[in-house]
Design a protein around this motif. Structure first.
Motif, PDB file in Angstrom:
ATOM      1  N   MET A 120       4.331  -0.713 -30.038  1.00 23.06           N
ATOM      2  CA  MET A 120       2.756  -0.344 -30.124  1.00 23.06           C
ATOM      3  C   MET A 120       3.000   1.221 -30.387  1.00 23.06           C
ATOM      4  SD  MET A 120       1.831  -1.883 -26.245  1.00 23.06           S
ATOM      5  CE  MET A 120       1.772  -0.201 -25.731  1.00 23.06           C
ATOM      6  N   GLU A 121       1.798   1.354 -30.859  1.00 24.27           N
ATOM      7  CA  GLU A 121       1.646   3.025 -31.540  1.00 24.27           C
ATOM      8  C   GLU A 121       0.345   3.451 -30.588  1.00 24.27           C
ATOM      9  OE1 GLU A 121       1.863   4.697 -35.688  1.00 24.27           O
ATOM     10  OE2 GLU A 121       0.127   3.857 -35.314  1.00 24.27           O
ATOM     11  N   PRO A 122       0.614   4.702 -29.989  1.00 24.15           N
ATOM     12  CA  PRO A 122      -0.397   5.475 -29.350  1.00 24.15           C
ATOM     13  C   PRO A 122      -1.536   5.826 -30.231  1.00 24.15           C
ATOM     14  CG  PRO A 122       1.582   6.907 -29.352  1.00 24.15           C
ATOM     15  CD  PRO A 122       2.040   5.749 -30.221  1.00 24.15           C
ATOM     16  N   PRO A 123      -2.661   5.917 -29.439  1.00 23.66           N
ATOM     17  CA  PRO A 123      -3.656   6.608 -30.475  1.00 23.66           C
ATOM     18  C   PRO A 123      -3.570   7.899 -31.142  1.00 23.66           C
ATOM     19  CG  PRO A 123      -4.382   6.359 -27.907  1.00 23.66           C
ATOM     20  CD  PRO A 123      -2.922   6.084 -28.354  1.00 23.66           C
ATOM     21  N   ALA A 124      -4.256   8.315 -31.971  1.00 20.00           N
ATOM     22  CA  ALA A 124      -3.834   9.533 -32.896  1.00 20.00           C
ATOM     23  C   ALA A 124      -4.041  10.776 -32.138  1.00 20.00           C
ATOM     24  CB  ALA A 124      -5.221   9.636 -33.890  1.00 20.00           C
ATOM     25  N   GLN A 125      -4.788  10.782 -30.853  1.00 17.70           N
ATOM     26  CA  GLN A 125      -4.782  11.848 -29.987  1.00 17.70           C
ATOM     27  C   GLN A 125      -3.563  11.882 -28.960  1.00 17.70           C
ATOM     28  OE1 GLN A 125      -6.798   9.381 -29.972  1.00 17.70           O
ATOM     29  NE2 GLN A 125      -7.546   8.793 -27.849  1.00 17.70           N
ATOM     30  N   GLY A 126      -2.682  10.894 -29.212  1.00 13.33           N
ATOM     31  CA  GLY A 126      -1.482  10.689 -28.154  1.00 13.33           C
ATOM     32  C   GLY A 126      -1.983  10.069 -26.932  1.00 13.33           C
ATOM     33  N   GLY A 127      -1.078   9.898 -25.887  1.00 10.97           N
ATOM     34  CA  GLY A 127      -1.088   9.429 -24.633  1.00 10.97           C
ATOM     35  C   GLY A 127       0.138   8.672 -24.231  1.00 10.97           C
ATOM     36  N   GLU A 128       0.346   8.455 -22.940  1.00 11.76           N
ATOM     37  CA  GLU A 128       1.197   7.747 -22.387  1.00 11.76           C
ATOM     38  C   GLU A 128       0.740   6.446 -22.157  1.00 11.76           C
ATOM     39  OE1 GLU A 128       4.549   8.654 -21.558  1.00 11.76           O
ATOM     40  OE2 GLU A 128       3.925  10.522 -22.691  1.00 11.76           O
ATOM     41  N   PRO A 129       1.596   5.460 -22.302  1.00 15.68           N
ATOM     42  CA  PRO A 129       1.293   3.886 -21.851  1.00 15.68           C
ATOM     43  C   PRO A 129       1.225   3.742 -20.470  1.00 15.68           C
ATOM     44  CG  PRO A 129       3.626   4.060 -22.501  1.00 15.68           C
ATOM     45  CD  PRO A 129       3.162   5.304 -22.800  1.00 15.68           C
ATOM     46  N   PRO A 130       0.266   3.137 -20.020  1.00 14.39           N
ATOM     47  CA  PRO A 130       0.089   2.780 -18.529  1.00 14.39           C
ATOM     48  C   PRO A 130       1.473   2.262 -18.013  1.00 14.39           C
ATOM     49  CG  PRO A 130      -1.696   1.626 -19.835  1.00 14.39           C
ATOM     50  CD  PRO A 130      -0.616   2.095 -20.858  1.00 14.39           C
ATOM     51  N   SER A 131       1.574   2.630 -16.760  1.00 15.64           N
ATOM     52  CA  SER A 131       2.842   2.422 -15.968  1.00 15.64           C
ATOM     53  C   SER A 131       3.086   0.898 -15.908  1.00 15.64           C
ATOM     54  CB  SER A 131       2.785   3.152 -14.628  1.00 15.64           C
ATOM     55  OG  SER A 131       1.745   2.901 -13.754  1.00 15.64           O
ATOM     56  N   ASP A 132       1.878   0.237 -15.907  1.00 13.23           N
ATOM     57  CA  ASP A 132       1.907  -1.408 -15.426  1.00 13.23           C
ATOM     58  C   ASP A 132       1.767  -2.133 -16.795  1.00 13.23           C
ATOM     59  OD1 ASP A 132      -0.833  -0.586 -16.039  1.00 13.23           O
ATOM     60  OD2 ASP A 132      -1.723  -1.682 -14.296  1.00 13.23           O
ATOM     61  N   LEU A 133       2.734  -1.856 -17.661  1.00 14.30           N
ATOM     62  CA  LEU A 133       2.203  -2.873 -18.967  1.00 14.30           C
ATOM     63  C   LEU A 133       2.684  -4.028 -18.779  1.00 14.30           C
ATOM     64  CD1 LEU A 133       3.362  -0.548 -21.942  1.00 14.30           C
ATOM     65  CD2 LEU A 133       1.400  -1.340 -21.642  1.00 14.30           C
ATOM     66  N   ARG A 134       3.831  -4.270 -17.890  1.00  8.45           N
ATOM     67  CA  ARG A 134       4.371  -5.677 -17.590  1.00  8.45           C
ATOM     68  C   ARG A 134       3.114  -6.395 -17.148  1.00  8.45           C
ATOM     69  NH1 ARG A 134       9.108  -5.818 -14.209  1.00  8.45           N
ATOM     70  NH2 ARG A 134       8.659  -8.006 -14.499  1.00  8.45           N
TER      71      ARG A 134
END
Length: 89
Positions: free
Chosen positions: A1-15
Motif C-alpha cells: 500500500m502507498e500512502p496518499p500524496a499528503q502522507g499519513g499513517e495507516p490505521p492501527s486496525d488494518l487486520r
C-alpha cells in the motif's frame, strides 16, 4: 500500500479492516502485515485457493474493497497483490 500524496499513517486496525471486507468465498484464513515497513505498509493475506491466479485475484479484491470502503484509507493505493503458492502435503 502507498500512502496518499499528503502522507499519513495507516490505521492501527488494518487486520480487522481486511477481515471486515473479506467474503467467505475469497478464502481469507489469516491476516498479518507490517504497518510500518521501511518502504510502505505491507499486508499479508493467507488464503485458501486452488492455484496462484485465484489467490492473487482474491487478495487484490479484498484489499481494493477495503481501500474503497473505509474513509480512514481515503487516498491510499494498492501497489500490487502478489502471492507465493505454498503446496502443503
Amino acid at each position: 500500500m502507498e500512502p496518499p500524496a499528503q502522507g499519513g499513517e495507516p490505521p492501527s486496525d488494518l487486520r480487522a479492516l481486511v477481515y471486515g471486507c473479506a467474503r467467505p468465498e475469497e478464502g481469507v484464513e489469516h491476516v498479518g502485515g507490517h504497518a510500518h515497513a521501511p518502504s510502505e505498509p505491507v499486508q499479508g493475506l493467507f488464503l485458501l485457493a486452488d492455484s496462484l491466479a485465484p489467490a492473487e485475484t482474491n487478495a487484490a479484491a479484498v484489499c481494493t474493497r477495503r481501500l474503497e470502503s473505509r474513509p480512514e484509507l481515503l487516498g491510499w493505493t494498492l501497489l500490487r497483490a502478489e502471492a507465493p503458492l505454498l503446496v502443503i502435503d
